[in-house]
Design an enzyme around this catalytic site. Structure first.
Site, PDB file in Angstrom:
ATOM      1  N   ILE A   1      -6.883 -53.451 -86.100  1.00  0.00           N
ATOM      2  CA  ILE A   1      -5.823 -53.499 -86.792  1.00  0.00           C
ATOM      3  C   ILE A   1      -4.558 -54.058 -86.297  1.00  0.00           C
ATOM      4  CG2 ILE A   1      -4.192 -52.748 -88.351  1.00  0.00           C
ATOM      5  CD1 ILE A   1      -6.412 -50.538 -89.429  1.00  0.00           C
ATOM      6  N   SER A   2      -4.419 -53.952 -84.742  1.00  0.00           N
ATOM      7  CA  SER A   2      -3.337 -54.723 -83.809  1.00  0.00           C
ATOM      8  C   SER A   2      -3.140 -55.429 -83.549  1.00  0.00           C
ATOM      9  CB  SER A   2      -3.367 -53.271 -82.521  1.00  0.00           C
ATOM     10  OG  SER A   2      -4.488 -52.314 -82.302  1.00  0.00           O
ATOM     11  N   ASN A   3      -1.910 -56.006 -83.827  1.00  0.00           N
ATOM     12  CA  ASN A   3      -1.684 -57.741 -83.946  1.00  0.00           C
ATOM     13  C   ASN A   3      -1.102 -57.886 -82.217  1.00  0.00           C
ATOM     14  OD1 ASN A   3      -1.684 -59.369 -86.169  1.00  0.00           O
ATOM     15  ND2 ASN A   3      -0.343 -57.477 -86.886  1.00  0.00           N
TER      16      ASN A   3
ATOM     17  N   HIS B   1      -4.707 -64.330 -89.127  1.00  0.00           N
ATOM     18  CA  HIS B   1      -4.131 -63.266 -89.992  1.00  0.00           C
ATOM     19  C   HIS B   1      -2.445 -63.682 -89.029  1.00  0.00           C
ATOM     20  CE1 HIS B   1      -2.836 -59.643 -91.575  1.00  0.00           C
ATOM     21  NE2 HIS B   1      -1.739 -59.429 -89.799  1.00  0.00           N
TER      22      HIS B   1
ATOM     23  N   ASN C   1       0.894 -55.169 -76.886  1.00  0.00           N
ATOM     24  CA  ASN C   1      -0.580 -55.031 -77.172  1.00  0.00           C
ATOM     25  C   ASN C   1      -2.061 -55.007 -76.838  1.00  0.00           C
ATOM     26  OD1 ASN C   1       1.443 -53.640 -79.149  1.00  0.00           O
ATOM     27  ND2 ASN C   1       0.467 -54.867 -80.822  1.00  0.00           N
TER      28      ASN C   1
ATOM     29  N   ASP D   1      -4.508 -59.042 -96.310  1.00  0.00           N
ATOM     30  CA  ASP D   1      -4.163 -60.640 -96.845  1.00  0.00           C
ATOM     31  C   ASP D   1      -4.726 -60.942 -98.168  1.00  0.00           C
ATOM     32  OD1 ASP D   1      -2.528 -61.295 -94.213  1.00  0.00           O
ATOM     33  OD2 ASP D   1      -4.948 -61.515 -93.292  1.00  0.00           O
TER      34      ASP D   1
ATOM     35  N   GLY E   1      -4.282 -44.500 -82.862  1.00  0.00           N
ATOM     36  CA  GLY E   1      -3.319 -44.793 -82.795  1.00  0.00           C
ATOM     37  C   GLY E   1      -3.027 -44.075 -84.402  1.00  0.00           C
TER      38      GLY E   1
HETATM   39  N1  LIG Z   1      -3.937 -56.642 -89.097  1.00  0.00           N
HETATM   40  C1  LIG Z   1      -2.914 -56.146 -89.716  1.00  0.00           C
HETATM   41  O1  LIG Z   1      -3.118 -56.762 -91.051  1.00  0.00           O
HETATM   42  C2  LIG Z   1      -1.860 -55.522 -89.721  1.00  0.00           C
HETATM   43  C3  LIG Z   1      -1.753 -55.115 -88.670  1.00  0.00           C
HETATM   44  N2  LIG Z   1      -0.493 -54.879 -88.102  1.00  0.00           N
HETATM   45  C4  LIG Z   1      -0.488 -54.491 -87.196  1.00  0.00           C
HETATM   46  O2  LIG Z   1      -0.921 -52.840 -86.499  1.00  0.00           O
HETATM   47  C5  LIG Z   1      -0.114 -52.289 -85.239  1.00  0.00           C
HETATM   48  C6  LIG Z   1       0.386 -50.967 -85.829  1.00  0.00           C
HETATM   49  O3  LIG Z   1       1.709 -50.900 -86.707  1.00  0.00           O
HETATM   50  P1  LIG Z   1       2.244 -49.508 -86.898  1.00  0.00           P
HETATM   51  O4  LIG Z   1       1.205 -48.559 -87.288  1.00  0.00           O
HETATM   52  O5  LIG Z   1       3.389 -49.703 -88.125  1.00  0.00           O
HETATM   53  O6  LIG Z   1       3.187 -49.144 -84.851  1.00  0.00           O
HETATM   54  P2  LIG Z   1       3.412 -47.673 -84.914  1.00  0.00           P
HETATM   55  O7  LIG Z   1       4.550 -47.791 -84.005  1.00  0.00           O
HETATM   56  O8  LIG Z   1       4.444 -47.094 -86.119  1.00  0.00           O
HETATM   57  O9  LIG Z   1       2.403 -47.405 -84.608  1.00  0.00           O
HETATM   58  C7  LIG Z   1       1.713 -47.138 -83.403  1.00  0.00           C
HETATM   59  C8  LIG Z   1       0.702 -46.008 -82.703  1.00  0.00           C
HETATM   60  O10 LIG Z   1      -0.016 -47.077 -82.074  1.00  0.00           O
HETATM   61  C9  LIG Z   1       0.713 -45.381 -80.116  1.00  0.00           C
HETATM   62  N3  LIG Z   1      -0.049 -45.972 -79.348  1.00  0.00           N
HETATM   63  C10 LIG Z   1       0.752 -46.544 -78.382  1.00  0.00           C
HETATM   64  N4  LIG Z   1       0.168 -47.173 -77.467  1.00  0.00           N
HETATM   65  C11 LIG Z   1      -1.910 -46.316 -77.241  1.00  0.00           C
HETATM   66  C12 LIG Z   1      -2.513 -45.805 -76.820  1.00  0.00           C
HETATM   67  N5  LIG Z   1      -2.496 -46.902 -75.327  1.00  0.00           N
HETATM   68  N6  LIG Z   1      -3.597 -45.598 -77.407  1.00  0.00           N
HETATM   69  C13 LIG Z   1      -3.237 -45.005 -78.872  1.00  0.00           C
HETATM   70  N7  LIG Z   1      -2.101 -45.188 -79.325  1.00  0.00           N
HETATM   71  C14 LIG Z   1      -1.473 -45.529 -78.580  1.00  0.00           C
HETATM   72  C15 LIG Z   1       2.255 -45.001 -80.683  1.00  0.00           C
HETATM   73  O11 LIG Z   1       1.652 -43.634 -79.690  1.00  0.00           O
HETATM   74  C16 LIG Z   1       2.125 -44.886 -81.927  1.00  0.00           C
HETATM   75  O12 LIG Z   1       1.802 -44.055 -82.596  1.00  0.00           O
HETATM   76  C17 LIG Z   1       1.055 -53.067 -84.964  1.00  0.00           C
HETATM   77  O13 LIG Z   1       0.528 -53.745 -84.106  1.00  0.00           O
HETATM   78  C18 LIG Z   1       1.397 -53.774 -85.753  1.00  0.00           C
HETATM   79  O14 LIG Z   1       1.387 -55.393 -85.962  1.00  0.00           O
HETATM   80  C19 LIG Z   1       0.577 -54.206 -89.167  1.00  0.00           C
HETATM   81  C20 LIG Z   1       0.001 -53.688 -90.098  1.00  0.00           C
HETATM   82  C21 LIG Z   1      -0.561 -55.067 -90.676  1.00  0.00           C
HETATM   83  O1  LIG Z   2       3.402 -58.824 -90.298  1.00  0.00           O
HETATM   84  C1  LIG Z   2       3.196 -58.072 -89.203  1.00  0.00           C
HETATM   85  O2  LIG Z   2       3.685 -57.793 -88.169  1.00  0.00           O
HETATM   86  C2  LIG Z   2       2.385 -56.983 -89.605  1.00  0.00           C
HETATM   87  C3  LIG Z   2       0.907 -57.988 -90.397  1.00  0.00           C
HETATM   88  O3  LIG Z   2       0.346 -57.686 -89.851  1.00  0.00           O
HETATM   89  C4  LIG Z   2       0.717 -57.416 -91.823  1.00  0.00           C
HETATM   90  O4  LIG Z   2       1.524 -57.067 -93.029  1.00  0.00           O
HETATM   91  O5  LIG Z   2      -0.061 -58.532 -92.705  1.00  0.00           O
END
Ligand SMILES: NC(=O)C1=CN([C@@H]2O[C@H](COP(=O)(O)OP(=O)(O)OC[C@H]3O[C@@H](n4cnc5c(N)ncnc54)[C@H](O)[C@@H]3O)[C@@H](O)[C@H]2O)C=CC1
Ligand SMILES: O=C([O-])CC(=O)C(=O)O
Length: 359
Positions: A167-169, A227, A144, A200, A58
């Site tokens: 990381i993915s939610n 989370h 996801n 967090d 990703g």
């Molecule tokens: N754990 C945490 O604290 C946090 C988790 N997240 C989560 O992280 C995830 C990503 O967020 P962003 O980067 O902002 O999203 P984004 O949409 O900007 O990037 C996601 C990337 O994943 C790629 N992708 C989609 N399907 C794929 C696959 N099968 N194989 C490989 N890559 C693939 C997309 O092409 C894109 O480049 C979300 O689910 C979000 O909710 C976001 C912030 C905090």
């Molecule tokens: O809130 C969201 O969707 C992304 C996330 O997990 C965070 O920022 O903690």
């Protein structure tokens, strides 16, 4: 004669420039996976520069790109594989020009997933869709979960011993899904599967620092639970350095930490969720995992892992990281009345377990 030589040199420079400007194909870039000679496991750095091999799945996304930048700056990383289903040629070309040690390779699309993963020590997964205003993290589950499953099947096949940072939610679900995939493949090692909840902690340190007038770098707040919303529970009674809060401060801080993600989602107004602070948090956590792998002592981070601290199969709490990943899950420590009641409500239908866990 001199004029001819200069014209020849100019023509060669133009040809080189033109080759850089050709339309993008995965294989038109020197850092992109192309064929057997450029396979990830054959990177020139293998066995040469000391360090760890890290893959980001990703890598072209909002988190993936700044995370790639930060991991390219990490001196513990010798090989960095960037995988996504879109845009990795550009991101890889860009990151690969940084004059830091890690060799960078790009991988585009499902057919290149196996080469992206082969030989990796640490795999970080920010692949997946982010929230928009009005959505909960659970609303991301349908899309996801499938993405996490496919990527974890690749990990089970190509680097079953790698440490995996999810990381993915929704993290509260994607981590258990990853565990099921690994169990099915016969490769599950709970010590190596870690949900990333560092954002967090990063938020808690920042907001507590603001309230107390302290440098956030000197503040450490354990955050336990999960989370998502109220499952995120900062232990304000265990803040380091020791301090006390009024009940208004406790309510304000707990609510702000629990809703930090939503605060960013709303501020971005449809353009996604936290990316830059998340990349920072993920890079911090990945660095702790790598230092653990290297054998450094005393590395403790909060993470959402398979756990027996509560009645739930997965729980975020302080863990000690080492050569095999999670080497110890630390007890919750003494909780105050507010925290005990929150933990009981959320996680302990059986109160007796709580008191065992608090020791
Ligand atoms: N754990 C945490 O604290 C946090 C988790 N997240 C989560 O992280 C995830 C990503 O967020 P962003 O980067 O902002 O999203 P984004 O949409 O900007 O990037 C996601 C990337 O994943 C790629 N992708 C989609 N399907 C794929 C696959 N099968 N194989 C490989 N890559 C693939 C997309 O092409 C894109 O480049 C979300 O689910 C979000 O909710 C976001 C912030 C905090
Ligand atoms: O809130 C969201 O969707 C992304 C996330 O997990 C965070 O920022 O903690």
């Amino acid at each position: 004669m001199e004029q001819q030589r200069q014209q020849g040199a100019a023509a060669r420079r133009m040809a080189t420039l033109a080759s850089h400007l050709r339309p993008q194909r995965a294989s038109s870039h020197p850092q992109m996976e192309e064929g057997p000679l450029l396979m990830g496991s054959n990177c020139r750095a293998k066995g040469a520069a000391p360090g760890f091999k890290v893959a980001i799945l990703g890598a072209a996304g909002g988190i993936g790109q700044p995370l790639a930048l930060l991991m390219k700056m990490n001196p513990l990383v010798s090989v960095l594989h960037l995988y996504d289903v879109v845009n990795t040629p550009g991101v890889t070309a860009d990151i690969s020009h940084m004059d830091t040690g890690a060799v960078v390779r790009g991988f585009l699309g499902q057919p290149q997933l196996e080469n992206a993963l082969t030989g990796m020590d640490l795999v970080i997964i920010p692949a997946g869709v982010p929230r928009k205003p009005g959505m909960t993290r659970d609303d991301l589950f349908n899309i996801n979960a499938g993405i996490a499953r496919t990527l974890c099947e690749g990990i089970a096949k190509c680097c079953p011993k790698a440490i995996v940072n999810v990381i993915s939610n929704p993290v509260n679900s994607t981590v258990p899904i990853a565990a099921e995939v690994f169990k099915k493949a016969g490769t599950y090692d709970p010590k190596r599967l870690l949900g990333v909840t560092t954002l967090d902690v990063v938020r808690a340190n920042t907001f507590v620092g603001e309230v107390l007038g302290l440098d956030p770098r000197e503040v450490n707040v354990p955050v336990i639970g999960g989370h998502a919303g109220v499952t995120i529970l900062p232990l304000l009674s265990q803040v380091n350095p020791a301090c006390s809060f009024t009940s208004e401060e406790v309510n304000h801080l707990t609510s702000r930490i629990q809703n930090g993600g939503t605060e960013v989602v709303e501020a971005k107004a449809g353009a996604g969720s936290a990316t830059l602070s998340m990349a920072y948090a993920a890079a911090k956590f990945a660095d702790a995992c790598l230092r653990g792998l290297r054998g450094d002592a005393g590395i403790v981070e909060c993470s959402y892992v398979a756990s027996q601290v509560t009645d739930l199969p997965f729980f975020a709490s302080k863990v000690r990281l080492g050569r095999s990943g999670v080497e110890e899950i630390l007890p919750l420590g003494p909780l105050n009345e507010f925290e005990r009641s929150a933990v009981c409500t959320l996680y302990f239908p059986n109160f007796e377990v709580l008191f065992a866990a608090c020791i």
